[in-house]
Motif scaffolding. Structure first.
Motif, PDB file in Angstrom:
ATOM      1  N   ILE A   1       3.015  -1.181  -2.172  1.00 58.55           N
ATOM      2  CA  ILE A   1       3.685  -1.217  -3.475  1.00 58.55           C
ATOM      3  C   ILE A   1       4.864  -0.251  -3.483  1.00 58.55           C
ATOM      4  O   ILE A   1       5.931  -0.547  -4.047  1.00 58.55           O
ATOM      5  CB  ILE A   1       2.689  -0.894  -4.598  1.00 58.55           C
TER       6      ILE A   1
ATOM      7  N   LEU B   1       2.200   0.614 -10.464  1.00 58.86           N
ATOM      8  CA  LEU B   1       2.949  -0.392 -11.229  1.00 58.86           C
ATOM      9  C   LEU B   1       3.501   0.211 -12.510  1.00 58.86           C
ATOM     10  O   LEU B   1       4.631  -0.082 -12.915  1.00 58.86           O
ATOM     11  CB  LEU B   1       2.057  -1.588 -11.532  1.00 58.86           C
TER      12      LEU B   1
ATOM     13  N   TYR C   1       0.427  -6.760  -2.495  1.00 57.79           N
ATOM     14  CA  TYR C   1      -0.796  -5.992  -2.732  1.00 57.79           C
ATOM     15  C   TYR C   1      -2.030  -6.886  -2.591  1.00 57.79           C
ATOM     16  O   TYR C   1      -3.016  -6.512  -1.950  1.00 57.79           O
ATOM     17  CB  TYR C   1      -0.741  -5.366  -4.127  1.00 57.79           C
TER      18      TYR C   1
ATOM     19  N   ALA D   1       5.705  -7.389  -5.634  1.00 54.55           N
ATOM     20  CA  ALA D   1       4.869  -6.222  -5.333  1.00 54.55           C
ATOM     21  C   ALA D   1       3.395  -6.547  -5.535  1.00 54.55           C
ATOM     22  O   ALA D   1       2.540  -6.175  -4.718  1.00 54.55           O
ATOM     23  CB  ALA D   1       5.278  -5.042  -6.212  1.00 54.55           C
ATOM     24  N   VAL D   2       3.074  -7.275  -6.611  1.00 49.87           N
ATOM     25  CA  VAL D   2       1.694  -7.690  -6.860  1.00 49.87           C
ATOM     26  C   VAL D   2       1.209  -8.620  -5.761  1.00 49.87           C
ATOM     27  O   VAL D   2       0.055  -8.536  -5.310  1.00 49.87           O
ATOM     28  CB  VAL D   2       1.585  -8.361  -8.249  1.00 49.87           C
TER      29      VAL D   2
ATOM     30  N   SER E   1      -7.555   3.674 -15.101  1.00 55.14           N
ATOM     31  CA  SER E   1      -7.388   3.924 -13.668  1.00 55.14           C
ATOM     32  C   SER E   1      -7.708   5.374 -13.334  1.00 55.14           C
ATOM     33  O   SER E   1      -8.406   5.652 -12.344  1.00 55.14           O
ATOM     34  CB  SER E   1      -5.958   3.575 -13.237  1.00 55.14           C
TER      35      SER E   1
ATOM     36  N   PRO F   1      -2.937   1.011  -7.477  1.00 50.95           N
ATOM     37  CA  PRO F   1      -1.950  -0.048  -7.769  1.00 50.95           C
ATOM     38  C   PRO F   1      -1.535  -0.110  -9.229  1.00 50.95           C
ATOM     39  O   PRO F   1      -0.337  -0.239  -9.529  1.00 50.95           O
ATOM     40  CB  PRO F   1      -2.685  -1.321  -7.322  1.00 50.95           C
TER      41      PRO F   1
ATOM     42  N   VAL G   1      -2.598   0.118   1.478  1.00 54.66           N
ATOM     43  CA  VAL G   1      -2.437  -0.826   0.364  1.00 54.66           C
ATOM     44  C   VAL G   1      -1.489  -0.294  -0.716  1.00 54.66           C
ATOM     45  O   VAL G   1      -0.510  -0.964  -1.072  1.00 54.66           O
ATOM     46  CB  VAL G   1      -3.811  -1.213  -0.214  1.00 54.66           C
ATOM     47  N   PRO G   2      -1.731   0.907  -1.293  1.00 53.26           N
ATOM     48  CA  PRO G   2      -0.742   1.401  -2.265  1.00 53.26           C
ATOM     49  C   PRO G   2       0.627   1.622  -1.640  1.00 53.26           C
ATOM     50  O   PRO G   2       1.658   1.487  -2.310  1.00 53.26           O
ATOM     51  CB  PRO G   2      -1.360   2.724  -2.744  1.00 53.26           C
TER      52      PRO G   2
END
Length: 428
Positions: free
Chosen positions: A389, A251, A406, A402-403, A59, A247, A385-386
Motif C-alpha cells: 500500500i 488507507l 493488497y 492500492a486495495v 484498527s 491497511p 502486505v502493508p
C-alpha cells in the motif's frame, strides 16, 4: 417456545463437532445479521468520513486488544485441572487491567502524534475511549476461552447475539442525536460489554469452586508453564493483528477517512460476518483439536482438512454474488454515497474467501506449540502486505488499485499459512 426450541435442536447435526459449529455459527450469524440488516439505517445516519474515523479506532483497538492478556487466555482450555485453568483466568484478567492502564498513559502522551499519523483529526476527542475498548475486549476474550474449555458453546452463541443487538441499538440511538463518530465508537464498546458480562456471570455461577482454590503460587506456576504464549504468541499475535489492521490505517493516512470508511463498510458487510462465523468454527475447532492433541494426535490432520473443505463451500456462494453485483447492490441498499464500498467488495472477494477458510484454522500452529513458524509468517506479512500500500501511494496509484494489490498479497499469504499448518500436522 419450548416446542419450537426442541424442533430446532432436532435439526442440529448429530456429530459433536458439527453440532457445536452449528450452535456457535447460529448465534454469530444471528448477531451479525442484525448488524448487516441494520447497516442501511446506519449508513444513512453516518457519513463515509465518520465510518472512516470508526475504522481507524477499531484498527487501533484490534492491534492493541489482541495482546490485552499477553495471549495467556489461549492456554485456558489446555490444563487438565480446572484449578490451573482458573489460575490462568485470574492471571489473564490482571494483565488485561494493567495493559488497559498502560495504554491509557500511552494515549495521554502520544495522542496528538497518533492523530497526525493517521490523518483523522475528528478522532482526537475520542481517543480516551481506546483503553476502555481494550479493557472490554480483553475481558471478553478471557471469559470466552473459559467457556470454550467447558464447551459452553450455546452460552458463547448467546453473547454473539447480545453483542450485535447492543452495538446496533447504541449506534442507531446515538446516530439519531447526530453524535457522529462518538455514536459509532460507543456502539462498538457497548456491544463488547454485553458479551463480557454474560460470560462472566456464567463463570461465577458454575465455576466458583475452581476460582476459590487458586493461589499466588498456582498463578506463578501456570505463568511459567505456559510462558511460550506471552513470549512467542503475543509477539506473533501483535504482528498478525498489525498486518490485518494496518491497511485500513494506511488507507486513512494516504487517501483520507472517506476511503477508509468505504473500506470499513465492505468489511462490515462481508468481511466481519464471514470472519465471525469463522471464529465460531475456530472456537469449536480449538476445543476439539485440544482433545485430539492429547488423545488422538494422528487424527488431527483429518479434522483440519475436513473443516477447511466445508468452510470453502460455505463461503463460495455469497462471495460470488457480491463480486458480480457488489457496486450496484451497495448503492441501492446503503445509498449512492457507498457505491465505492461495493467496488472494494468486488476487488477483495477472492481474498475474503481464502481468509474465511484459513483464519478459523490458524491456531493450529499455536496448538502444536510451533509459535516460531507462526511468528515468521506474521513478520513476513507485516513487512510485505502493508508495504504494498505504501508503494502504491508513492507511485500515485488510485485507492482502488492500492486495495487490489493488497487483496492479492493477502490471498497469497493465507495460502502459505494453510500449507505450513498442514505440513506440521502431518509430522505428528
Amino acid at each position: 417456545m419450548n416446542a419450537a426450541l426442541t424442533r430446532l435442536k432436532a435439526l442440529l447435526p448429530k456429530s459433536s463437532f458439527a453440532r457445536n459449529v452449528a450452535i456457535l455459527a447460529g448465534g454469530t450469524a444471528a448477531g451479525q445479521s442484525i448488524v448487516v440488516l441494520a447497516s442501511p439505517v446506519i449508513t444513512r445516519l453516518y457519513s463515509p468520513e465518520e465510518f472512516g474515523v470508526l475504522a481507524v479506532y477499531t484498527s487501533l483497538l484490534g492491534i492493541l486488544s489482541v495482546v490485552a492478556s499477553l495471549r495467556y487466555e489461549l492456554a485456558i482450555p489446555l490444563p487438565e485441572e480446572d484449578t490451573d485453568a482458573a489460575s490462568l483466568l485470574v492471571l489473564s484478567l490482571g494483565i488485561v487491567v494493567f495493559m488497559s492502564l498502560f495504554i491509557g498513559v500511552g494515549i495521554w502522551i502520544l495522542g496528538d502524534y497518533i492523530i497526525r499519523w493517521f490523518n483523522t483529526p475528528a478522532l482526537h476527542a475520542y481517543l480516551w475511549l481506546l483503553p476502555l475498548g481494550v479493557l472490554m475486549t480483553g475481558v471478553y476474550q478471557v471469559f470466552n476461552y473459559w467457556a470454550i474449555r467447558k464447551k459452553a458453546f450455546s452460552h458463547i452463541a448467546k453473547t454473539k447475539l447480545n453483542q450485535g443487538i447492543g452495538l446496533i441499538l447504541t449506534q442507531i440511538a446515538l446516530g439519531l442525536y447526530k453524535l457522529g463518530p462518538l455514536g459509532l465508537i460507543l456502539g462498538q464498546i457497548a456491544g463488547q460489554a454485553a458479551g463480557s458480562s454474560t460470560l462472566a456471570a456464567i463463570f461465577r455461577r458454575e465455576n466458583s469452586q475452581a476460582a476459590e482454590e487458586k493461589s499466588f503460587a498456582s498463578i506463578r506456576k501456570v505463568a511459567g508453564r505456559y510462558k511460550r504464549f506471552p513470549l512467542l504468541s503475543s509477539g506473533s499475535a501483535l504482528i498478525n493483528s498489525a498486518g490485518l489492521q494496518l491497511p485500513a490505517l494506511l488507507l486513512a493516512a494516504f487517501y483520507g477517512p472517506q476511503v477508509a470508511g468505504w473500506f470499513a463498510l465492505a468489511q462490515r458487510v462481508i468481511g466481519i460476518p464471514m470472519s465471525l462465523v469463522g471464529q465460531a468454527v475456530a472456537q469449536v475447532y480449538m476445543g476439539e483439536a485440544s482433545w485430539f492433541i492429547r488423545e488422538k494426535p494422528a487424527a488431527l490432520s483429518f479434522l483440519f482438512s475436513n473443516a477447511a473443505r466445508k468452510l470453502f463451500f460455505l463461503g463460495l456462494l455469497p462471495i460470488i454474488i457480491l463480486m458480480i453485483s457488489g457496486p450496484r447492490l451497495f448503492a441501492i441498499v446503503f445509498g449512492p454515497n457507498w457505491w465505492m464500498a461495493g467496488l472494494y467488495m468486488r476487488i477483495l472477494g477472492l481474498m475474503y474467501l481464502v481468509q474465511f477458510v484459513v483464519v478459523p484454522l490458524s491456531q493450529t500452529l499455536n496448538l502444536l506449540e510451533r509459535q516460531d513458524i507462526q511468528l515468521g509468517w506474521d513478520i513476513g506479512r507485516l513487512l510485505l502486505v502493508p508495504g504494498i500500500i505504501v508503494i502504491a501511494h508513492l507511485k500515485g496509484w488510485l485507492a482502488e488499485y492500492a486495495v487490489g494489490v493488497y487483496g492479492i498479497a493477502m490471498l497469497v499469504f493465507y495460502a502459505v499459512l494453510y500449507w505450513l499448518s498442514l505440513c506440521n500436522l502431518k509430522k505428528i
